[in-house]
Design a protein around this motif. Structure first.
Motif, mmCIF file in Angstrom:
data_model
loop_
_atom_site.group_PDB
_atom_site.id
_atom_site.type_symbol
_atom_site.label_atom_id
_atom_site.label_comp_id
_atom_site.label_asym_id
_atom_site.label_seq_id
_atom_site.Cartn_x
_atom_site.Cartn_y
_atom_site.Cartn_z
ATOM 1 N N GLU A 7 52.135 17.851 51.900
ATOM 2 C CA GLU A 7 50.899 18.602 52.177
ATOM 3 C C GLU A 7 50.809 19.064 53.625
ATOM 4 N N HIS A 44 43.037 27.505 50.973
ATOM 5 C CA HIS A 44 43.885 28.349 51.812
ATOM 6 C C HIS A 44 44.484 29.523 51.052
ATOM 7 N N GLN A 92 49.419 28.280 57.076
ATOM 8 C CA GLN A 92 48.816 28.776 58.314
ATOM 9 C C GLN A 92 49.705 29.822 58.975
ATOM 10 N N ASN A 112 50.690 22.983 54.546
ATOM 11 C CA ASN A 112 49.565 23.578 55.271
ATOM 12 C C ASN A 112 50.021 24.317 56.520
#
Length: 180
Positions: free
Chosen positions: A87, A154, A95, A91
């Motif tokens: 994770e 996201h 990003q 992430n």
């Protein structure tokens, strides 16, 4: 032009590579970057450079170079094909693509373990790309505790594949989205 990054997430033998190749065939404006292919390339051509212990830094650097080139020098949508189960790293990746102006599409493959084991028994994939374990069964055992939760914080769009029947409809929807 809106660009998308399709991020596949799932355990070994869940169909990520097959899915990614199918999507690439349906959408002329996307490119698949598959870490298993990079691992195989390194094994076949530069096995002396692959570290015996620790992280496979060269594989990650090769992936990073291919991704950066695709981002900076093409107009392709990018399909990132690897497990992406961690994770924190996932992430960071999300990003990075968000910062580059991409919309993220997540495709989570969460098939029953029995299907994954059956696929392993039938596929007989080359294990030469494995460094820290001997078999894909070992890989699956190391991934057994990963839980794929639905989370869209996201993502522009998220798909959650829990059976083989769903794959065609997800491919069809992505084809329409990526071909605009």
């Amino acid at each position: 032009m809106t660009r998308f990054c399709v991020l596949t997430i799932g355990k070994t033998h869940s169909g990520k590579s097959t899915f990614a190749r199918s999507l690439e065939q349906m959408c002329q404006n996307c490119i698949v970057i598959d870490q298993d292919q990079q691992a195989q390339f390194l094994y076949d051509s530069y096995s002396k450079l692959i570290p015996n212990n620790g992280e496979n830094t060269i594989k990650y650097k090769l992936t990073e170079t291919l991704v950066q080139y695709a981002v900076d020098h093409t107009k392709f949508h990018i399909v990132l094909c690897n497990s992406n189960l961690n994770e924190f790293n996932r992430n960071r990746l999300i990003q990075r693509f968000n910062n580059s102006g991409f919309h993220i599409i997540i495709v989570k493959f969460d098939l029953p373990i029995e299907i994954l084991e059956s696929r392993m028994n039938e596929a007989r994939r080359d294990t030469s790309i494995l460094r820290t374990v001997q078999t894909f069964k070992d890989v699956l055992n190391s991934q057994k505790d990963y839980q794929l939760k639905k989370s869209v914080e996201h993502a522009y769009k998220e798909f959650y594949v829990t059976n083989e029947i769903q794959v065609d409809s997800v491919l069809s929807e992505l084809k329409n989205l990526l071909n605009g």
